[in-house]
Structure formats: structure tokens, C-alpha cells
Design a protein around this motif. Structure first.
Motif, PDB file in Angstrom:
ATOM      1  N   PHE A   1     -47.007 105.132  21.985  1.00 43.63           N
ATOM      2  CA  PHE A   1     -46.288 105.470  23.217  1.00 43.63           C
ATOM      3  C   PHE A   1     -44.778 105.438  23.043  1.00 43.63           C
ATOM      4  N   THR A   2     -44.282 104.435  22.318  1.00 48.19           N
ATOM      5  CA  THR A   2     -42.835 104.244  22.208  1.00 48.19           C
ATOM      6  C   THR A   2     -42.184 105.155  21.172  1.00 48.19           C
ATOM      7  N   ASN A   3     -42.972 105.979  20.499  1.00 44.74           N
ATOM      8  CA  ASN A   3     -42.420 106.831  19.450  1.00 44.74           C
ATOM      9  C   ASN A   3     -41.823 108.142  19.955  1.00 44.74           C
ATOM     10  N   ASN A   4     -42.211 108.553  21.161  1.00 44.24           N
ATOM     11  CA  ASN A   4     -41.768 109.862  21.650  1.00 44.24           C
ATOM     12  C   ASN A   4     -41.243 109.776  23.082  1.00 44.24           C
ATOM     13  N   TYR A   5     -40.163 110.530  23.339  1.00 38.50           N
ATOM     14  CA  TYR A   5     -39.683 110.681  24.702  1.00 38.50           C
ATOM     15  C   TYR A   5     -40.754 111.364  25.551  1.00 38.50           C
ATOM     16  N   VAL A   6     -40.627 111.161  26.872  1.00 40.80           N
ATOM     17  CA  VAL A   6     -41.474 111.878  27.834  1.00 40.80           C
ATOM     18  C   VAL A   6     -40.561 112.662  28.783  1.00 40.80           C
ATOM     19  N   PHE A   7     -40.953 113.851  29.051  1.00 41.74           N
ATOM     20  CA  PHE A   7     -40.178 114.836  29.808  1.00 41.74           C
ATOM     21  C   PHE A   7     -40.897 115.142  31.113  1.00 41.74           C
ATOM     22  N   TRP A   8     -40.125 115.393  32.177  1.00 45.34           N
ATOM     23  CA  TRP A   8     -40.715 115.771  33.456  1.00 45.34           C
ATOM     24  C   TRP A   8     -40.140 117.100  33.911  1.00 45.34           C
TER      25      TRP A   8
END
Lengths: 118, 111
Positions: A29-36
Motif C-alpha cells: 500500500f505504501t509503495n504507490n501514490y493514490v489518485f482521485w
């Protein structure tokens, strides 16, 4: 497999707030940004913001500054979108997506319909 | 900044090739090789089909290809199939301040 699962549809009255969740699985989970991003009925895609699940840092599109808050809970591998002071123009499907590398979004969550109506 | 410019609609017959263009500026498409393309069926989430201008994710058909010249990126679909009928969006990185811009979308109709 990598998957993002969003919370269910919401109906809100003008002036209210809404929170949409996006639970990640199949990767660290902490390896990639999340975009909205969001998509109004019959319209195109509009980016809203970005969160780094590792440290919690955020970037918001200027249009949503002051009204949008992105947070995360690393213990649940979940990111949250909160949008305040809702108006009818906020009626849209809201999507989250993983950012494996700069400039690309893959995969996307299934989308959450938020309806703002009195 | 304004959205990227895409043709509203395009059509083709099965087996033919079509090209969808995406025009930006020297601040976005022209400055970065970070153009991506997404396919979206009605009521579904977008799906990444091209990234970094011309790269295909694993599992995406090689009938899809991307290119860029100056401030305009293009998506070509060869050997059109009925299942290609969908909405297609381009997206470009536009720097740390703007982050990304999307095109308005192109509706592909397979005749």
C-alpha cells in the motif's frame, strides 16, 4: 491481483460533506501514490487530488483547495476522500486509482456515485 | 490550464484502423513523454491502455498503439473490433503545479 475497491453510492443534501473510501489490495500500500478523479454525468474526467500513503502528503487540484481532504489509514490499506460544502455540481462518479509511475493510473476503483440533491 | 483537445467522435468499420488525436501545449504534451490513454465502457471505470506515449501494459492488445509529435499525441487502433466501441481519454502530465490534464474524451463507434 492489484485491486482498488471503493465504498458505495451516497446521496447528500447541498452543504453537506461526503466521505468516499478506497481500499487497496494486491500490492504494498505504501509503495504507490493514490489518485482521485471524478466524472460528472455525461462528462469527461477531472483530477482532484493525490495522496502519498507512505507519509500522508497530499496535492490538490486548485479547484478543490479548501474543500477537499485526502487521508489514509495504513493499517487498513485504505485512502479516504472527503469533500465539503457539497453543491449540485458535485454530483458525479468519484474514482480512485493507483499511481504505479508518474503520469499513469492503473488500476482504477469501480467508482462511487455521489448525488447531491435537495 | 485547459483540458487537452480531442475529437468528440470517430467511427470505423470492423478491420479498419482509426486514429484519435489529443492536442495540448508546450507545457504539457509537448514537454513530457508522459501521455497515457484510457478506455472506458459506459458505467465502468477507465482502463489504462497506453502509457509513456507508446507503451502498452501487459495484457493490452497490440492493436492499440500510441505516438506523439510536438504538442499532439495520437492513439491508433488497428483491426477494429466491435469490442473496441468505447470512450477514449488521453491524459498528460503537466508539471508539479497542474499535475495532469485529461482530454474531453472521444467516442469510438464501430459501424
Amino acid at each position: 491481483q492489484v485491486q482498488l475497491v471503493q465504498s458505495g453510492a451516497e446521496v447528500k443534501t447541498p452543504g453537506a460533506s461526503v466521505t468516499v473510501s478506497c481500499k487497496a489490495s494486491g500490492y504494498i500500500f505504501t509503495n504507490n501514490y493514490v489518485f482521485w478523479a471524478r466524472q460528472a454525468p455525461g462528462e469527461g474526467l477531472e483530477w482532484m487530488g493525490l495522496i502519498n500513503p507512505s507519509g500522508g502528503s497530499t496535492t490538490y487540484a486548485q479547484k478543490f483547495q479548501g474543500r477537499l481532504t485526502l487521508t489514509r489509514d495504513t493499517s487498513l490499506s485504505t485512502v479516504y476522500l472527503e469533500l465539503n460544502s457539497l453543491r449540485s455540481e458535485d454530483t458525479a462518479v468519484y474514482f480512485c486509482a493507483r499511481v504505479p509511475e508518474l503520469g499513469r493510473f492503473d488500476p482504477w476503483g469501480q467508482g462511487t456515485l455521489v448525488t447531491v440533491s435537495s | 490550464q485547459s483540458a487537452l483537445t480531442q475529437t468528440a467522435s470517430v467511427s470505423g468499420s470492423p478491420g479498419q484502423s482509426i486514429t484519435i488525436s489529443c492536442t495540448g501545449t508546450s507545457s504539457d504534451v509537448g514537454s513530457y513523454n508522459l501521455v497515457s490513454w484510457y478506455q472506458q465502457y459506459p458505467g465502468k471505470a477507465p482502463k489504462l491502455i497506453i502509457y509513456d506515449v507508446s507503451q502498452r501494459p501487459t495484457g493490452v492488445s497490440n492493436r492499440f498503439s500510441g505516438s506523439k509529435s510536438g504538442n499532439t499525441a495520437s492513439l491508433t487502433i488497428s483491426g477494429l473490433q466491435a469490442e473496441d466501441e468505447a470512450e477514449y481519454y488521453c491524459c498528460s502530465y503537466a508539471g508539479s503545479r497542474t499535475f495532469v490534464l485529461f482530454g474531453g474524451g472521444t467516442t469510438l463507434t464501430v459501424l
